[in-house]
Every structure is written in structure tokens, then in C-alpha cells.
Design an enzyme around this catalytic site. Structure first.
Site, mmCIF file in Angstrom:
data_model
loop_
_atom_site.group_PDB
_atom_site.id
_atom_site.type_symbol
_atom_site.label_atom_id
_atom_site.label_comp_id
_atom_site.label_asym_id
_atom_site.label_seq_id
_atom_site.Cartn_x
_atom_site.Cartn_y
_atom_site.Cartn_z
ATOM 1 N N GLY A 11 0.829 -1.194 0.000
ATOM 2 C CA GLY A 11 0.000 0.000 0.000
ATOM 3 C C GLY A 11 0.860 1.239 0.000
ATOM 4 O O GLY A 11 2.051 1.194 -0.281
ATOM 5 N N CYS A 12 0.269 2.340 0.333
ATOM 6 C CA CYS A 12 0.973 3.623 0.339
ATOM 7 C C CYS A 12 2.249 3.530 1.176
ATOM 8 O O CYS A 12 2.218 3.102 2.326
ATOM 9 C CB CYS A 12 0.048 4.710 0.894
ATOM 10 S SG CYS A 12 0.844 6.316 1.035
ATOM 11 N N PHE A 13 3.357 3.945 0.596
ATOM 12 C CA PHE A 13 4.632 3.788 1.290
ATOM 13 C C PHE A 13 4.764 4.678 2.520
ATOM 14 O O PHE A 13 5.532 4.383 3.425
ATOM 15 C CB PHE A 13 5.826 3.940 0.369
ATOM 16 C CG PHE A 13 5.846 5.062 -0.642
ATOM 17 C CD1 PHE A 13 5.190 6.266 -0.467
ATOM 18 C CD2 PHE A 13 6.564 4.888 -1.817
ATOM 19 C CE1 PHE A 13 5.256 7.281 -1.408
ATOM 20 C CE2 PHE A 13 6.639 5.896 -2.769
ATOM 21 C CZ PHE A 13 5.982 7.096 -2.563
ATOM 22 N N TRP A 14 3.995 5.759 2.606
ATOM 23 C CA TRP A 14 4.098 6.659 3.762
ATOM 24 C C TRP A 14 3.773 5.947 5.070
ATOM 25 O O TRP A 14 4.492 6.046 6.038
ATOM 26 C CB TRP A 14 3.136 7.826 3.650
ATOM 27 C CG TRP A 14 3.267 8.709 2.476
ATOM 28 C CD1 TRP A 14 4.379 8.909 1.691
ATOM 29 C CD2 TRP A 14 2.238 9.544 1.942
ATOM 30 N NE1 TRP A 14 4.097 9.820 0.713
ATOM 31 C CE2 TRP A 14 2.788 10.234 0.836
ATOM 32 C CE3 TRP A 14 0.917 9.780 2.297
ATOM 33 C CZ2 TRP A 14 2.063 11.139 0.085
ATOM 34 C CZ3 TRP A 14 0.193 10.676 1.550
ATOM 35 C CH2 TRP A 14 0.763 11.344 0.460
#
Length: 163
Positions: free
Chosen positions: A12-15
């Protein structure tokens, strides 16, 4: 420095992944970037086939690859194809980028443990992909949730250890 190793994962979103992994015992550094895609020098606007991934540098005297994967399967939903939270598309796939046979064996073992636990409502769909070049993302993506504490994330600890 022989005790430092790197793991490459996407979920998913790397953040959100980076924000949780950065504070794990034994993790000495995290970088967000693009991996597993079609073009060189990908950017946020142009990364066909690449996953939003993270590079995790860890101290093997404190944690192990198996423990890294255990946490990975606890902080994102590995049973959804190309989706985490509101994010959809292959950029958000669940993947482990394998560097050698030992990592493959460990990943397969942990996936079996996760599946056998039946904590998730479905089977793990995380792909095991060969390691390819990890392209560091733009600076504004690095440590994004530190810079933007109210930023979006769909990552959180869902379970205690599978191990």
C-alpha cells in the site's frame, strides 16, 4: 556493518508503512521508493508497474528478516489484491521483493504461518517478486508523515505477533 541488512517490501501507500517501520526495534533506516516496475528513474507521476515500496535497513543483532515480515503482515491487509484502504491499483499491491533463496524460504514460511492463523478473512495474496532496482522516491515523500502528521494512512498494527 556486516550486521546490517536490507529488506524490500510493498503493502500500500509507502508513507504509512515507513512511519510504522521507522520506530521498530532494530530498524536503522527506512526509505520510500518504487520497485518492481517497467521504467528506469520512476517518479510519482510515472512509475508503470512499480509498487510503492520501502527499503528497510535493519540490524540483525536486534531483529531478523522473519520478524520484519511478521510485522509487515500485521500492519497491512495482505489478503487484498492491488488495494490498501482507499488506495487502488498495482502500485499498492502487497509484495515481498526477494534477494536470495533464504529470503524466499523465510517469506514462504511466514505466509504459511499467517494463513494458518486464520486471523485474516482470506488467504494471503502477497506476491514474491525477484528484487529489482529500488528507486528512491522524491524527497517530499521521505518521512512524509513526520513532515505532515495529519496525512493519510491506512496502516496500523492489527494483531500481536504471528510467530
Amino acid at each position: 556493518m556486516e550486521y546490517l541488512e536490507k529488506a524490500y517490501i510493498a503493502g500500500g501507500c509507502f508513507w504509512g508503512m515507513e512511519d510504522l517501520f521507522r520506530v521498530r526495534p532494530g530498524v536503522t533506516n527506512t526509505e520510500v521508493g518504487y520497485i518492481g516496475g517497467e521504467n528506469e528513474n520512476p517518479t510519482y507521476q510515472n512509475h508503470p508497474g512499480h509498487a510503492e515500496g520501502i527499503e528497510i535497513t535493519y540490524d540483525t543483532r536486534v531483529t531478523s528478516y522473519k520478524e520484519i515480515l511478521d510485522y509487515f503482515f500485521r500492519m497491512h491487509d495482505p489478503t487484498t489484491i492491488d488495494r490498501q484502504g482507499n488506495d487502488r491499483g498495482s502500485s499498492y499491491r502487497s509484495a515481498i521483493f526477494i534477494q536470495n533463496d533464504q529470503e524466499r524460504e523465510t517469506a514462504e514460511e511466514v505466509i504459511q504461518i499467517v494463513d494458518d492463523s486464520k486471523r485474516w478473512n482470506g488467504k494471503v495474496v502477497t506476491t514474491l517478486e525477484p528484487y529489482s532496482t529500488f528507486w528512491k522516491a522524491e524527497e517530499y515523500h521521505q518521512d512524509y508523515l513526520v513532515k505532515n502528521p495529519n496525512g493519510y494512512t491506512c496502516h496500523f498494527e492489527r494483531f500481536d505477533t504471528f510467530l
